[in-house]
Write a protein that holds these residues in place. Structure first.
Motif, short mmCIF file in Angstrom:
data_model
loop_
_atom_site.label_atom_id
_atom_site.label_comp_id
_atom_site.label_asym_id
_atom_site.label_seq_id
_atom_site.Cartn_x
_atom_site.Cartn_y
_atom_site.Cartn_z
N GLY A 144 0.81 -1.21 0.00
CA GLY A 144 0.00 0.00 0.00
C GLY A 144 0.84 1.26 0.00
O GLY A 144 0.46 2.28 0.59
N ALA A 145 1.97 1.22 -0.69
CA ALA A 145 2.92 2.33 -0.68
C ALA A 145 2.93 3.06 -2.02
O ALA A 145 3.84 2.90 -2.82
CB ALA A 145 4.32 1.83 -0.33
N GLY A 146 1.91 3.84 -2.30
CA GLY A 146 1.91 4.69 -3.48
C GLY A 146 1.47 4.00 -4.74
O GLY A 146 1.01 2.85 -4.75
N THR A 147 1.62 4.71 -5.87
CA THR A 147 1.07 4.22 -7.12
C THR A 147 1.83 3.03 -7.69
O THR A 147 1.23 2.15 -8.31
CB THR A 147 1.00 5.35 -8.17
N TYR A 148 3.15 2.97 -7.50
CA TYR A 148 3.89 1.79 -7.97
C TYR A 148 3.33 0.54 -7.28
O TYR A 148 3.08 -0.49 -7.92
CB TYR A 148 5.39 1.93 -7.68
N SER A 149 3.13 0.63 -5.99
CA SER A 149 2.55 -0.47 -5.23
C SER A 149 1.17 -0.83 -5.78
O SER A 149 0.82 -2.00 -5.92
CB SER A 149 2.44 -0.07 -3.75
N ALA A 150 0.38 0.19 -6.09
CA ALA A 150 -0.97 -0.06 -6.63
C ALA A 150 -0.90 -0.76 -7.98
O ALA A 150 -1.68 -1.68 -8.25
CB ALA A 150 -1.73 1.26 -6.75
N HIS A 151 0.02 -0.33 -8.83
CA HIS A 151 0.16 -0.98 -10.15
C HIS A 151 0.52 -2.46 -9.97
O HIS A 151 -0.02 -3.33 -10.67
CB HIS A 151 1.26 -0.30 -10.97
N LYS A 152 1.44 -2.73 -9.07
CA LYS A 152 1.89 -4.11 -8.88
C LYS A 152 0.82 -4.96 -8.19
O LYS A 152 0.73 -6.18 -8.43
CB LYS A 152 3.20 -4.14 -8.11
N ALA A 153 0.01 -4.34 -7.34
CA ALA A 153 -1.12 -5.06 -6.76
C ALA A 153 -2.13 -5.42 -7.84
O ALA A 153 -2.72 -6.51 -7.83
CB ALA A 153 -1.78 -4.22 -5.67
N TRP A 154 -2.35 -4.52 -8.77
CA TRP A 154 -3.25 -4.80 -9.90
C TRP A 154 -2.72 -5.98 -10.71
O TRP A 154 -3.48 -6.89 -11.07
CB TRP A 154 -3.40 -3.57 -10.79
N ILE A 155 -1.43 -5.98 -10.99
CA ILE A 155 -0.82 -7.06 -11.76
C ILE A 155 -1.02 -8.40 -11.06
O ILE A 155 -1.37 -9.41 -11.69
CB ILE A 155 0.68 -6.80 -11.98
N ARG A 156 -0.82 -8.42 -9.76
CA ARG A 156 -0.98 -9.68 -9.02
C ARG A 156 -2.42 -10.15 -9.05
O ARG A 156 -2.71 -11.33 -9.34
CB ARG A 156 -0.52 -9.49 -7.57
N ALA A 157 -3.37 -9.24 -8.78
CA ALA A 157 -4.78 -9.61 -8.78
C ALA A 157 -5.24 -10.02 -10.18
O ALA A 157 -6.01 -10.98 -10.35
CB ALA A 157 -5.63 -8.45 -8.26
N PHE A 158 -4.78 -9.31 -11.19
CA PHE A 158 -5.09 -9.63 -12.58
C PHE A 158 -4.62 -11.04 -12.92
O PHE A 158 -5.34 -11.83 -13.53
CB PHE A 158 -4.41 -8.59 -13.47
N SER A 159 -3.40 -11.37 -12.50
CA SER A 159 -2.83 -12.69 -12.78
C SER A 159 -3.64 -13.78 -12.09
O SER A 159 -3.91 -14.83 -12.69
CB SER A 159 -1.37 -12.75 -12.31
N GLU A 160 -4.02 -13.54 -10.85
CA GLU A 160 -4.80 -14.54 -10.13
C GLU A 160 -6.16 -14.76 -10.80
O GLU A 160 -6.62 -15.91 -10.95
CB GLU A 160 -4.99 -14.11 -8.68
N GLY A 161 -6.79 -13.67 -11.21
CA GLY A 161 -8.08 -13.80 -11.87
C GLY A 161 -7.98 -14.55 -13.19
O GLY A 161 -8.81 -15.43 -13.49
N LEU A 162 -6.96 -14.22 -13.97
CA LEU A 162 -6.77 -14.91 -15.26
C LEU A 162 -6.51 -16.39 -15.05
O LEU A 162 -7.00 -17.23 -15.83
CB LEU A 162 -5.60 -14.29 -16.02
N SER A 163 -5.72 -16.73 -14.03
CA SER A 163 -5.39 -18.14 -13.82
C SER A 163 -6.65 -18.96 -13.58
O SER A 163 -6.73 -20.12 -14.00
CB SER A 163 -4.42 -18.29 -12.65
N GLU A 164 -7.64 -18.37 -12.90
CA GLU A 164 -8.89 -19.08 -12.68
C GLU A 164 -9.74 -19.14 -13.94
O GLU A 164 -10.34 -20.17 -14.25
CB GLU A 164 -9.68 -18.41 -11.55
N GLU A 165 -9.79 -18.04 -14.70
CA GLU A 165 -10.53 -18.05 -15.96
C GLU A 165 -10.00 -19.11 -16.92
O GLU A 165 -10.75 -19.68 -17.71
CB GLU A 165 -10.45 -16.68 -16.63
N LEU A 166 -8.69 -19.34 -16.85
CA LEU A 166 -8.04 -20.22 -17.82
C LEU A 166 -7.88 -21.66 -17.33
O LEU A 166 -7.30 -22.49 -18.04
CB LEU A 166 -6.66 -19.65 -18.17
N ARG A 167 -8.39 -21.95 -16.16
CA ARG A 167 -8.24 -23.29 -15.60
C ARG A 167 -8.77 -24.34 -16.59
O ARG A 167 -9.88 -24.23 -17.11
CB ARG A 167 -8.99 -23.42 -14.28
N GLY A 168 -7.93 -25.33 -16.88
CA GLY A 168 -8.31 -26.40 -17.80
C GLY A 168 -8.12 -26.08 -19.27
O GLY A 168 -8.38 -26.94 -20.12
N SER A 169 -7.62 -24.88 -19.56
CA SER A 169 -7.48 -24.47 -20.97
C SER A 169 -6.14 -24.87 -21.57
O SER A 169 -5.95 -24.77 -22.79
CB SER A 169 -7.62 -22.95 -21.08
#
Length: 253
Positions: A144-169
């Motif tokens: 939670g340390a500024g915008t760089y932290s926010a960008h990287k949190a988005w990347i992590r959450a985005f990756s987790e969401g995609l991994s579930e969408e792509l399960r079994g693909s």
């Protein structure tokens, strides 16, 4: 072994991805802004590792350049089997004291570009039933340390969401969350990290090796090096106010 496209390919973690992927006999598509360095790296990879190395000179803060890279990812005549979204930089300044144009550029490079490139890559990969993406996040994603932290949190959450969408693909997504790494990352942002003890630092070799191992296992999240594995676990269970208080003493990224 297939083609890998790496953004931010000319230095630090990105360059190390290129060398380790070349050692594993992947042909490469190298993406970065600096044409001279790109072409030198491509030639070194061809001569030393014996792989094919294409070059795309692109600024991922420019929408037209991102679209050119996305078009390469969509090319089924020469399919890319691995996308490494690595390009990024520290801002070196607090949000309120920075220029809004600089903040918007960082958002474009570290959030919009990975989203657009992942979309292009995943459309092609899912249709083929195989492929992988590695997204470079950071331990900063928990701080939670500024915008760089926010960008990287988005990347992590985005990756987790995609991994579930792509399960079994047959397609996987891995987010790697390193701590400080011995590259020019902080120096380029004017952030003085000289007082940081050596045991806090990782090498690009460590980060990339663990990221590629995790990708090959289909692991969604990986934090390289033992000290940051512990740090990430601690931040996940600590009260958020404790983490924010600790981060006040660390220079802005």
């Amino acid at each position: 072994m297939g083609i890998a496209l790496v953004t931010g390919a000319t230095s630090g973690i990105g360059e190390e991805f290129c060398w380790q992927l070349a050692a594993a006999h992947h042909d490469l598509v190298l993406v970065a802004r600096r044409e001279e360095k790109l072409r030198k790296l491509a030639e070194d990879l061809r001569q030393i590792a014996g792989v094919t190395a294409e070059v795309i000179v692109a600024d991922l803060g420019v929408a037209g350049d991102v679209e050119r890279v996305a078009a390469r990812l969509s090319d089924e005549q020469s399919p890319v089997g691995l996308l490494v979204n690595n390009a990024g930089f520290a801002l070196g300044c607090s949000f309120i004291d920075n220029a809004i144009e600089a903040e918007e550029n960082a958002l474009d490079v570290m959030v919009r570009a990975p989203m657009v490139l992942s979309y292009a890559a995943l459309k092609a990969m899912r249709a083929r039933g195989r492929g992988a993406i590695i997204n470079v996040s950071s331990v900063a994603s928990e701080t939670g340390a500024g915008t760089y932290s926010a960008h990287k949190a988005w990347i992590r959450a985005f990756s987790e969401g995609l991994s579930e969408e792509l399960r079994g693909s047959g397609v996987t997504v891995t987010a790697v969350c390193p701590g400080p790494v011995h590259t020019n990352f902080f120096e380029a942002a004017g952030v003085d990290m000289s007082a940081a003890p050596q045991w806090l630092w990782a090498t690009p070799e460590q980060v990339v090796s663990e990221a590629l191992d995790a990708m090959r296992r289909g692991q969604v999240l990986v934090t390289p090096t033992p000290v940051y594995k512990v740090a990430m676990a601690a931040m996940r269970v600590a009260p958020r106010w404790v983490t924010r208080r600790v981060m006040r003493s660390i220079p802005h990224m």
